[in-house]
Design a protein around this motif. Structure first.
Motif, PDB file in Angstrom:
ATOM      1  N   LYS A  26       0.872  -1.180   0.000  1.00  0.00           N
ATOM      2  CA  LYS A  26       0.000   0.000   0.000  1.00  0.00           C
ATOM      3  C   LYS A  26       0.906   1.227   0.000  1.00  0.00           C
ATOM      4  CE  LYS A  26      -3.775   2.037   2.665  1.00  0.00           C
ATOM      5  NZ  LYS A  26      -4.646   1.906   3.853  1.00  0.00           N
ATOM      6  N   GLY A  33      -9.539  -3.883   2.081  1.00  0.00           N
ATOM      7  CA  GLY A  33      -9.308  -2.454   2.220  1.00  0.00           C
ATOM      8  C   GLY A  33      -8.001  -1.993   1.626  1.00  0.00           C
ATOM      9  N   THR A  54      -8.891  -1.537  -2.061  1.00  0.00           N
ATOM     10  CA  THR A  54      -9.792  -0.414  -2.346  1.00  0.00           C
ATOM     11  C   THR A  54      -9.105   0.921  -2.067  1.00  0.00           C
ATOM     12  OG1 THR A  54     -10.840  -0.525  -0.145  1.00  0.00           O
ATOM     13  CG2 THR A  54     -11.860  -1.790  -1.920  1.00  0.00           C
ATOM     14  N   ASP A  55      -8.298   0.993  -1.009  1.00  0.00           N
ATOM     15  CA  ASP A  55      -7.569   2.230  -0.712  1.00  0.00           C
ATOM     16  C   ASP A  55      -6.570   2.566  -1.819  1.00  0.00           C
ATOM     17  OD1 ASP A  55      -8.887   2.567   1.662  1.00  0.00           O
ATOM     18  OD2 ASP A  55      -7.136   2.286   2.948  1.00  0.00           O
ATOM     19  N   THR A  56      -5.797   1.558  -2.243  1.00  0.00           N
ATOM     20  CA  THR A  56      -4.722   1.792  -3.206  1.00  0.00           C
ATOM     21  C   THR A  56      -5.259   1.982  -4.618  1.00  0.00           C
ATOM     22  OG1 THR A  56      -3.298   0.381  -1.829  1.00  0.00           O
ATOM     23  CG2 THR A  56      -2.509   0.921  -4.034  1.00  0.00           C
ATOM     24  N   HIS A  76     -16.020  -0.225  -6.355  1.00  0.00           N
ATOM     25  CA  HIS A  76     -15.414  -1.096  -5.356  1.00  0.00           C
ATOM     26  C   HIS A  76     -16.234  -2.377  -5.197  1.00  0.00           C
ATOM     27  CE1 HIS A  76     -12.531   1.884  -4.340  1.00  0.00           C
ATOM     28  NE2 HIS A  76     -13.364   2.698  -3.714  1.00  0.00           N
ATOM     29  N   ALA A 115     -13.745   0.613   4.541  1.00  0.00           N
ATOM     30  CA  ALA A 115     -12.786   1.156   3.580  1.00  0.00           C
ATOM     31  C   ALA A 115     -13.388   1.487   2.227  1.00  0.00           C
ATOM     32  CB  ALA A 115     -11.622   0.169   3.410  1.00  0.00           C
ATOM     33  N   LYS A 131     -12.627   7.837   0.836  1.00  0.00           N
ATOM     34  CA  LYS A 131     -11.269   8.076   1.310  1.00  0.00           C
ATOM     35  C   LYS A 131     -10.339   7.035   0.706  1.00  0.00           C
ATOM     36  CE  LYS A 131     -10.507   9.161   5.668  1.00  0.00           C
ATOM     37  NZ  LYS A 131     -10.618   9.232   7.145  1.00  0.00           N
ATOM     38  N   THR A 132      -9.344   7.502  -0.024  1.00  0.00           N
ATOM     39  CA  THR A 132      -8.357   6.607  -0.624  1.00  0.00           C
ATOM     40  C   THR A 132      -6.984   7.030  -0.127  1.00  0.00           C
ATOM     41  OG1 THR A 132      -7.847   7.968  -2.567  1.00  0.00           O
ATOM     42  CG2 THR A 132      -9.803   6.546  -2.693  1.00  0.00           C
ATOM     43  N   ASN A 155      -1.608   5.838   5.903  1.00  0.00           N
ATOM     44  CA  ASN A 155      -2.591   6.659   5.180  1.00  0.00           C
ATOM     45  C   ASN A 155      -2.238   8.144   5.164  1.00  0.00           C
ATOM     46  OD1 ASN A 155      -4.179   4.379   4.680  1.00  0.00           O
ATOM     47  ND2 ASN A 155      -5.376   4.662   6.546  1.00  0.00           N
ATOM     48  N   GLY A 175      -3.092  10.646   0.194  1.00  0.00           N
ATOM     49  CA  GLY A 175      -4.316  10.120  -0.395  1.00  0.00           C
ATOM     50  C   GLY A 175      -5.177  11.213  -0.977  1.00  0.00           C
TER      51      GLY A 175
END
Length: 340
Positions: free
Chosen positions: A66, A95, A98-100, A116, A127, A132-133, A142, A145
């Protein structure tokens, strides 16, 4: 199937919750998209069909993946394939994915649509919802982002049966947070309704504060210590395990500040214990390091800031002195019996 709307004006979208909803993917991809880039991880036992030309792009495992390096790798691969700003990225995974992938979608061509399909409990209730990414830096979790709302989210509860026990339990740590954000006794609901209830709470908060200017900070309940524990321990703890410890610490901190009583602290410990989650600090942890890491938290704009329970409910609290932090630390330290 349960449909939960996230009301954000022209950025509004729906979260579909229920067994098998990933089969609806083709119907939620924007019509103008000719190609779909599916970002996932190796050996994930879940597949999706976006109903048009697509290619799978793999990213690494673990929090080390990540990173900004992974975002650069994905964007370069998107470019070589010819992904355009009219196309769509699908984030298929937990997560971390989905975040990355969400951050990669936010910055590639200055923003392409993302859908997502979260495959872990933690991602489904947290997540993947809210926009919020981000990725980690060596200095903390984090820290880089963007806010980038998805086009849709498909929470297929059927895939949760494929999770290893520890991964599922980690999701319960994030779910435990919602008990104290208006969710009540979520443990008494069927799984689909439990997930949908958490999504509704998050959707309502996000709808009132999309970019964390105030109220949205409550969604970080338990996370200030949790992120510090993850960074200090090089991610030996799963996120939900760290959040569970963070929830109990936040309760002890609130009691030390006379914001809540013993009964409310006991309720935090009951919820965490009922989910089989840890409530005490890992042995050997360096408290000075934790305090330093907590000071880097994104909420800390005017000194150490924690989200704490209290007479008005859960809210951010700033300006907490070190002796108070230490009193709460003492309440969650493992105590070994001295030999006779």
């Amino acid at each position: 199937m349960i449909v939960v709307p996230v009301a954000l004006g022209d950025r509004s979208y729906e979260v579909l919750v229920g067994p098998g909803v990933r089969s609806s993917l083709a119907s939620v991809i924007p019509e103008r998209s000719r190609r779909v880039a599916i970002v996932t991880q190796p050996e994930l036992p879940v597949a999706v069909d976006p109903g048009r030309e697509h290619r799978v792009f793999l990213m690494g495992q673990g929090e080390e993946a990540k990173s900004l390096a992974t975002v650069e790798q994905l964007c370069r691969e998107f470019s070589r394939w010819g992904l355009t700003r009219a196309d769509t990225v699908v984030a298929l995974g937990g997560g971390l994915v989905t975040d990355t992938a969400g951050f990669a979608a936010a910055v590639y061509h200055r923003g392409v649509a993302v859908v997502h399909v979260p495959t872990t409990l933690l991602a489904q209730i947290d997540a993947a919802v809210g926009g919020k990414t981000g990725v980690n830096l060596p200095e903390g979790k984090n820290l880089v982002g963007a806010f980038w709302q998805p086009h849709a989210v498909l929470c297929d509860t059927e895939v949760l049966a494929t999770l290893p026990e520890r991964e599922y339990r980690s999701g319960l740590g994030e779910l435990a947070k919602y008990h104290f954000l208006g969710g009540g006794r979520l443990d008494e609901l069927p799984l689909d309704e439990r997930v949908a209830s958490c999504v509704r709470i998050k959707a309502e908060v996000v709808g009132s504060d999309e970019r964390e200017g105030g109220r949205r900070a409550v969604l970080n309940y338990g996370h200030t210590l949790a992120h510090a524990l993850e960074t200090a321990g090089h991610y030996d703890l799963r996120h939900g395990e760290a959040v569970a410890i963070g929830l109990v610490y936040a309760a002890e901190l609130a009691r030390a500040l006379d914001r809540i009583d013993d009964e409310r602290v006991a309720e935090h410990r009951r919820v965490v214990s009922a989910y089989g989650l840890p409530s005490m600090l890992p042995p050997g942890v360096d408290l000075d390091e934790l305090v330093e890491l907590m000071a880097r938290d994104k909420k800390a704009v005017s000194g150490l800031t924690f989200v704490l329970d209290g007479p008005r409910g859960v809210e951010p609290v700033t300006g907490i002195d070190r002796p108070v932090l230490d009193r709460a630390f003492e309440a969650i330290r493992e105590r070994r019996e001295e030999p006779a």
